[in-house]
Design a protein around this motif. Structure first.
Motif, PDB file in Angstrom:
ATOM      1  N   ARG A  14      16.248 -15.940   2.158  1.00  0.00           N
ATOM      2  CA  ARG A  14      16.454 -14.986   3.254  1.00  0.00           C
ATOM      3  C   ARG A  14      16.779 -13.592   2.709  1.00  0.00           C
ATOM      4  NH1 ARG A  14      22.002 -15.567   5.787  1.00  0.00           N
ATOM      5  NH2 ARG A  14      22.351 -14.418   3.867  1.00  0.00           N
ATOM      6  N   ASP A  15      17.722 -13.580   1.745  1.00  0.00           N
ATOM      7  CA  ASP A  15      18.116 -12.275   1.168  1.00  0.00           C
ATOM      8  C   ASP A  15      16.923 -11.599   0.496  1.00  0.00           C
ATOM      9  OD1 ASP A  15      20.613 -12.738   2.030  1.00  0.00           O
ATOM     10  OD2 ASP A  15      21.493 -13.161   0.047  1.00  0.00           O
ATOM     11  N   ARG A  16      16.162 -12.370  -0.244  1.00  0.00           N
ATOM     12  CA  ARG A  16      15.041 -11.815  -1.000  1.00  0.00           C
ATOM     13  C   ARG A  16      14.004 -11.203  -0.052  1.00  0.00           C
ATOM     14  NH1 ARG A  16      14.150 -13.868  -6.066  1.00  0.00           N
ATOM     15  NH2 ARG A  16      16.374 -14.094  -6.247  1.00  0.00           N
ATOM     16  N   LEU A  19      15.399  -8.112   1.642  1.00  0.00           N
ATOM     17  CA  LEU A  19      15.459  -6.988   0.702  1.00  0.00           C
ATOM     18  C   LEU A  19      14.071  -6.388   0.494  1.00  0.00           C
ATOM     19  CD1 LEU A  19      17.409  -5.444  -1.155  1.00  0.00           C
ATOM     20  CD2 LEU A  19      16.878  -7.068  -2.968  1.00  0.00           C
ATOM     21  N   TYR A  20      13.103  -7.242   0.418  1.00  0.00           N
ATOM     22  CA  TYR A  20      11.729  -6.766   0.171  1.00  0.00           C
ATOM     23  C   TYR A  20      11.240  -5.907   1.340  1.00  0.00           C
ATOM     24  CZ  TYR A  20       7.164  -6.856  -2.093  1.00  0.00           C
ATOM     25  OH  TYR A  20       6.022  -6.502  -2.746  1.00  0.00           O
ATOM     26  N   ARG A  22      12.982  -4.402   3.461  1.00  0.00           N
ATOM     27  CA  ARG A  22      13.786  -3.182   3.539  1.00  0.00           C
ATOM     28  C   ARG A  22      13.272  -2.143   2.544  1.00  0.00           C
ATOM     29  NH1 ARG A  22      20.075  -3.871   2.837  1.00  0.00           N
ATOM     30  NH2 ARG A  22      20.704  -1.702   3.030  1.00  0.00           N
ATOM     31  N   ALA A  23      12.903  -2.636   1.371  1.00  0.00           N
ATOM     32  CA  ALA A  23      12.408  -1.719   0.329  1.00  0.00           C
ATOM     33  C   ALA A  23      11.031  -1.154   0.664  1.00  0.00           C
ATOM     34  CB  ALA A  23      12.349  -2.445  -1.002  1.00  0.00           C
ATOM     35  N   LEU A  24      10.325  -1.819   1.561  1.00  0.00           N
ATOM     36  CA  LEU A  24       9.000  -1.312   1.956  1.00  0.00           C
ATOM     37  C   LEU A  24       9.106  -0.109   2.891  1.00  0.00           C
ATOM     38  CD1 LEU A  24       6.954  -4.570   2.580  1.00  0.00           C
ATOM     39  CD2 LEU A  24       6.516  -2.846   0.857  1.00  0.00           C
ATOM     40  N   ASN A  25      10.312   0.084   3.384  1.00  0.00           N
ATOM     41  CA  ASN A  25      10.566   1.213   4.289  1.00  0.00           C
ATOM     42  C   ASN A  25       9.730   1.137   5.568  1.00  0.00           C
ATOM     43  OD1 ASN A  25      12.145   3.404   4.779  1.00  0.00           O
ATOM     44  ND2 ASN A  25      10.750   4.884   3.839  1.00  0.00           N
ATOM     45  N   MET A  51       8.538 -15.735  -0.472  1.00  0.00           N
ATOM     46  CA  MET A  51       7.920 -14.475  -0.878  1.00  0.00           C
ATOM     47  C   MET A  51       6.395 -14.560  -0.778  1.00  0.00           C
ATOM     48  SD  MET A  51      10.064 -12.126  -1.404  1.00  0.00           S
ATOM     49  CE  MET A  51       8.894 -10.962  -2.030  1.00  0.00           C
ATOM     50  N   ARG A  55       4.108 -12.225   1.498  1.00  0.00           N
ATOM     51  CA  ARG A  55       2.947 -11.483   0.978  1.00  0.00           C
ATOM     52  C   ARG A  55       1.710 -11.737   1.832  1.00  0.00           C
ATOM     53  NH1 ARG A  55       4.748 -12.533  -4.171  1.00  0.00           N
ATOM     54  NH2 ARG A  55       5.893 -10.684  -4.775  1.00  0.00           N
ATOM     55  N   GLY A  66      -1.520  -0.871  -0.831  1.00  0.00           N
ATOM     56  CA  GLY A  66      -1.030   0.053  -1.843  1.00  0.00           C
ATOM     57  C   GLY A  66      -0.739   1.414  -1.249  1.00  0.00           C
ATOM     58  N   VAL A  67      -0.615   2.376  -2.106  1.00  0.00           N
ATOM     59  CA  VAL A  67      -0.279   3.728  -1.658  1.00  0.00           C
ATOM     60  C   VAL A  67      -1.564   4.518  -1.465  1.00  0.00           C
ATOM     61  CG1 VAL A  67       0.987   5.829  -2.214  1.00  0.00           C
ATOM     62  CG2 VAL A  67       1.881   3.627  -2.932  1.00  0.00           C
ATOM     63  N   ASP A  69      -3.457   8.130   0.275  1.00  0.00           N
ATOM     64  CA  ASP A  69      -3.088   9.508   0.609  1.00  0.00           C
ATOM     65  C   ASP A  69      -3.097   9.694   2.131  1.00  0.00           C
ATOM     66  OD1 ASP A  69      -5.683   9.851   1.391  1.00  0.00           O
ATOM     67  OD2 ASP A  69      -6.253  11.204  -0.227  1.00  0.00           O
ATOM     68  N   SER A  70      -2.830  10.910   2.568  1.00  0.00           N
ATOM     69  CA  SER A  70      -2.658  11.125   4.006  1.00  0.00           C
ATOM     70  C   SER A  70      -3.950  10.907   4.790  1.00  0.00           C
ATOM     71  CB  SER A  70      -2.134  12.537   4.253  1.00  0.00           C
ATOM     72  OG  SER A  70      -2.959  13.459   3.579  1.00  0.00           O
TER      73      SER A  70
ATOM     74  N   PRO B 608      17.246   0.570  -1.408  1.00  0.00           N
ATOM     75  CA  PRO B 608      18.181  -0.536  -1.169  1.00  0.00           C
ATOM     76  C   PRO B 608      18.651  -1.186  -2.467  1.00  0.00           C
ATOM     77  CG  PRO B 608      15.943  -1.222  -0.671  1.00  0.00           C
ATOM     78  CD  PRO B 608      15.872   0.228  -1.034  1.00  0.00           C
ATOM     79  N   ARG B 625       7.573  -0.114  -3.333  1.00  0.00           N
ATOM     80  CA  ARG B 625       6.861   1.166  -3.134  1.00  0.00           C
ATOM     81  C   ARG B 625       6.587   1.857  -4.461  1.00  0.00           C
ATOM     82  NH1 ARG B 625      10.621   4.185   0.499  1.00  0.00           N
ATOM     83  NH2 ARG B 625       9.091   5.840   0.540  1.00  0.00           N
ATOM     84  N   ALA B 628       3.832  -0.069  -6.154  1.00  0.00           N
ATOM     85  CA  ALA B 628       2.515   0.225  -5.561  1.00  0.00           C
ATOM     86  C   ALA B 628       2.039   1.619  -5.946  1.00  0.00           C
ATOM     87  CB  ALA B 628       2.609   0.106  -4.043  1.00  0.00           C
ATOM     88  N   TRP B 688      10.258 -11.260  -8.128  1.00  0.00           N
ATOM     89  CA  TRP B 688      10.710 -11.511  -6.752  1.00  0.00           C
ATOM     90  C   TRP B 688      10.815 -12.988  -6.419  1.00  0.00           C
ATOM     91  CZ3 TRP B 688      12.942  -8.477  -3.221  1.00  0.00           C
ATOM     92  CH2 TRP B 688      12.916  -7.107  -3.454  1.00  0.00           C
TER      93      TRP B 688
END
Lengths: 118, 707
Positions: A14-16, A19-20, A22-25, A51, A55, A66-67, A69-70, B608, B625, B628, B688
């Motif tokens: 649950r924590d993992r 946390l994941y 949350r880190a993805l924003n 996990m 995924r 992934g990341v 651009d705009s 976090p 992030r 990635a 992870w």
């Protein structure tokens, strides 16, 4: 005994997962939805399974690209290449020696060169 | 453009030649006179070899300080009379801040090497916003050219660039980030790499150091001048030193503000279009730079061969050889840099510069270089060579004094002579020699405050005229204390360079952390011992001579506390509090430096995890992030399939990381993983899924247990 270990594993999973996400924003409601969904799918299992499930969920929701651009393209940190060359110019560091060598060559050519023989 | 293409010789070149011939006479005549006086002053019964050596060294040093003196005098003339028909910034007088030609694009290059990322991006943000305010941002692009070798810094740079891009730019990209895989030819190679990839897109480039800041206005002005004068290849600005708080750095900032403009105007007066490029805070015309300024490797083995370290001087000589002028825009304001915060940091930088400048000895006679640039090479060599000469002078002097005391005087050197050879003491000659040397050294410092007082008699930006002059006096005192220490270090650098000891590429410290006692002891113990031994021997044999060399001996002996004391920010702040060594930016912060300060204090992005800003590798492995982002930034690279052996080695690194945690990996191993996106993905996935809480904690994944 087994139940305590199960509780621990459940807590770790649950924590993992939380946390994941949350880190993805992600927006909070979206992140929580995904976390709950992934934990529901796997039940009280290992962190690895939770996990993997998360995924898979991220992939289903298109959040694993992934990341970008705009404009939604691949992120490029540099502009397109426009290649050219830079060639070092000759540095004649001992010009008197070069001049002397050139003088000797000219002199040798004048005396023994093909033109003279003819 | 080439010299042969130029139909007429520009008028500045004729003026420049005349001025330099005048300078030659101004330097040579007093040097010959004073050397002759020195020779006559020496005791006649001393060794001829020692005498000759002493006079030769004295002559070179006297000529060397004379050049500096006349450079200052030229500057004083320009700044006080305001008569300068060759002022390069004339062409943008009264113009607005627009650049009409849309093709006149400029790249701002910021080469970085394991720098403090927060500081670098605060500078980028500041420069970007300042350019935006001019309305000419669309004519500029900023390139961060990273040569960083630290994996943590690499990731931190990527994150900072991405954050900047999201926050500031939106869709239009003006700030780019490029990381080189190898650091061939260091900074010059980094710039050349940019030129080969994107140089054709730009007409000009402005080269920065990692700590440089320039206002948008100053950069637009530089472009306007270049647009107006197609005969100019490089314009160098005068960067003012700012933002440091340690005593030594504040003193240098003060000297840079008070004496810098005078010296720059003076150099401009003598050099005109044959000035030098200092490697940063300058604008360059890209096309001729690419065509003519690629640096070759110096052939041979040893420290004076290989890559040219002080590339800037050579690039300016090459640019001039190609027929382009290099000008010093001494009056363009808004160009800033930071100085080394401690004596040890300064010496570390000097070690690098020393090797680079000594390499120039091999280029002095290069065909086609202009005499002015040959002189600049010589000047660079003498910047450090003078230290060795001065040390030699002092050693020979001491040796002569000791021999005077130890050996019996010979009054009848030649038996056939009927009259004895008596020592003659000419005090007025000695005093006039001492006076003229002191005049050359100190008069420029005294006069340097004049232009400030002429501009504002109350010298408000320097704390008032009294404080200004007290600061000038104290700066002289401090440089007298520090110069002997610099002298022995520079001499050591020269000897070690000539013996073939090469140097690595270190990161310059850019904060006010100071020098610890242990660092100072490790660096200065031998200087202290040298001072004790030298002073002890001289005092024992000839006490009267000891007092002549005592200032130098005291500096050697006290070099450890001096190094610590001058490197303290608290001491620097104390002097600021009492209004000494003030510079205008400390009295009233210019908007651009205020922006820089604000940008430095921006809070870190929320995470976090408990990872610090400096743990870049850890974030790339764990934080989704960052991971990635790093993967995305590696994708456009051409990917070679690694050899099975390398593949196996990298797999082993992943296993090691999972077993022992990130701290067990070396920088090389971390870099290997960062370069291999497949292995990094695997590491991320497996970190992870770690079941073992202790191992997960090593990666910052363990949350506190619930009660």
């Amino acid at each position: 005994m087994t139940s305590i270990r199960d509780t621990d594993r459940w807590r770790i999973s649950r924590d993992r997962v939380l946390l994941y996400v949350r880190a993805l924003n992600l927006p909070p409601y979206k992140g929580l939805d995904l976390a709950v969904e992934s934990l529901k799918r796997t039940g009280p299992s290992s962190a690895a399974e939770s996990m993997e499930s998360l995924r898979a969920l991220l992939k289903e929701h298109g959040l694993d690209r992934g990341v970008l651009d705009s404009e939604g393209k691949h992120l490029a940190s540099v502009p397109p290449l426009n290649r050219s060359v830079m060639v070092p110019e000759e540095l004649d560091r001992v010009p008197w020696r070069t001049s002397f060598v050139q003088f000797l060559r000219r002199w040798k050519n004048d005396l023994f060169g093909k033109g003279c023989a003819r | 453009m080439n010299t042969t293409d130029t139909a007429a010789v520009p008028s500045w070149r004729r003026s420049g030649s005349r001025r330099r011939i005048a300078l030659l006479f101004l330097v040579l005549i007093p040097t010959i006179t004073s050397s002759y006086t020195m020779a006559r002053l020496l005791p006649e019964r001393a060794s001829l070899v020692l005498d000759a050596l002493l006079v030769a060294v004295f002559g070179i040093l006297f000529a060397w300080i004379s050049v500096g003196f006349w450079a200052f005098m030229g500057g004083l003339f320009v700044l006080l009379t305001k008569r300068d028909r060759y002022r390069v910034s004339k062409s943008c007088d009264g113009r607005d801040l627009s650049i009409p030609d849309a093709n006149a694009r400029t790249a701002i290059l910021i080469p970085i090497y394991n720098e403090e990322v927060n500081r670098v991006f605060a500078g980028v943000r500041t420069v970007y916003r300042s350019l935006k305010q001019t309305g000419s941002l669309d004519r500029f692009d900023i390139f961060l050219l990273s040569d960083s070798t630290s994996p943590d810094v690499w990731v931190e740079e990527e994150e900072a660039w991405h954050d900047f891009r999201r926050e500031e730019e939106g869709t239009e990209a003006h700030v780019f980030y490029r990381k080189r895989d190898n650091n061939i030819k260091r900074k010059s190679g980094n710039v050349a790499d940019f030129c080969r990839r994107w140089g054709k897109n730009y007409r000009y480039m402005i080269v920065f150091d990692a700590d440089s800041v320039m206002t948008g206005e100053s950069m637009v002005r530089l472009v306007q001048i270049m647009e107006d004068r197609s005969d100019i290849g490089i314009i160098q600005t005068l960067p003012l030193a700012v933002n440091r708080e340690t005593l030594i750095a504040r003193v240098q900032q003060f000297a840079n503000h008070v004496q810098g403009p005078l010296l720059a105007a003076g150099l401009h007066f003598w050099q005109l279009g044959d000035a030098q490029y200092c490697g940063h805070n300058a604008i360059l015309r890209v096309e001729p730079f690419m065509k003519h300024c690629q640096l070759p490797r110096l052939p041979g083995k040893g420290s004076l061969s290989g890559d040219i370290l002080s590339h800037d001087f050579v690039e300016s000589a090459l640019m001039c050889r190609a027929g382009y002028g290099i000008w010093l825009a001494y009056d363009i304001e808004g160009s800033y840099e930071e100085t080394p915060p401690t004596l040890l940091d300064e010496l570390k930088r000097d070690r690098r510069w020393c090797q680079g400048n000594l390499q120039h000895m091999r280029l002095i006679f290069t065909r086609g270089f202009f005499p002015a640039h040959r002189a600049l090479f010589l000047n660079g060599v003498l910047t450090y060579g003078s230290a060795l000469l001065w040390l030699t002078f002092l050693i020979v002097n001491s040796a002569q004094a000791v021999s005077e005391a130890l050996f019996e005087p010979i009054y009848m050197p030649i038996l056939r002579k009927f009259l004895p050879s008596m020592p003659v003491w000419r005090p007025h000659w000695a005093l006039s020699l001492l006076g003229s040397t002191a005049l050359l050294l100190f008069l420029p410092k005294v006069l340097s405050a004049l232009p400030i007082l002429v501009k504002d008699f109350r010298a408000r930006a320097y704390g008032g005229p009294i404080r200004l002059y007290i600061s000038v006096f104290l700066e002289v005192v401090l440089s007298m204390i520090l110069t002997p220490i610099r002298m022995i270090f520079h001499s050591l650098f020269i000897v070690s360079t000539l013996l073939g000891k090469s140097i690595g590429w270190g990161t310059q410290s850019r904060d006010d952390r100071g020098t610890t006692w242990s660092e100072a002891f490790a660096a200065h113990w031998w200087g202290t011992l040298l001072g004790i031994a030298w002073g002890g021997v001289v005092y024992w044999i000839i006490p009267s001579f000891f007092w002549w060399i005592s200032p130098m001996i005291f500096s050697f002996v006290l070099s450890i506390p001096i190094s610590v004391f001058t490197g303290r920010a608290s001491v620097g702040r104390f002097f600021r509090k009492i209004g000494l060594f003030l510079v205008p930016s400390e009295v009233r912060l210019p908007p651009i430096l205020q922006d820089l300060e604000d940008n430095l204090e921006r809070p870190a992005r929320y995470s976090p995890f408990g990872h610090s800003r400096k743990q870049g590798f850890l974030r790339a492995a764990v934080a989704p992030r960052t991971h990635a982002l790093h993967i995305a930034m590696q994708l456009p690279r051409r990917k070679k399939k690694p050899s099975p052996l390398r593949e196996e080695a990298r797999k082993r690194i992943v296993e090691k990381a999972l077993q022992l945690g990130p701290d067990a990996l070396s920088a090389k191993e971390k870099t290997a993983l960062l370069k291999d996106t497949d292995r990094l993905r695997e590491l991320h996935r497996r970190v992870w899924t770690l079941e073992d809480e202790e191992k997960a904690a090593l990666w910052g994944l363990a949350l506190p247990k619930e009660e």
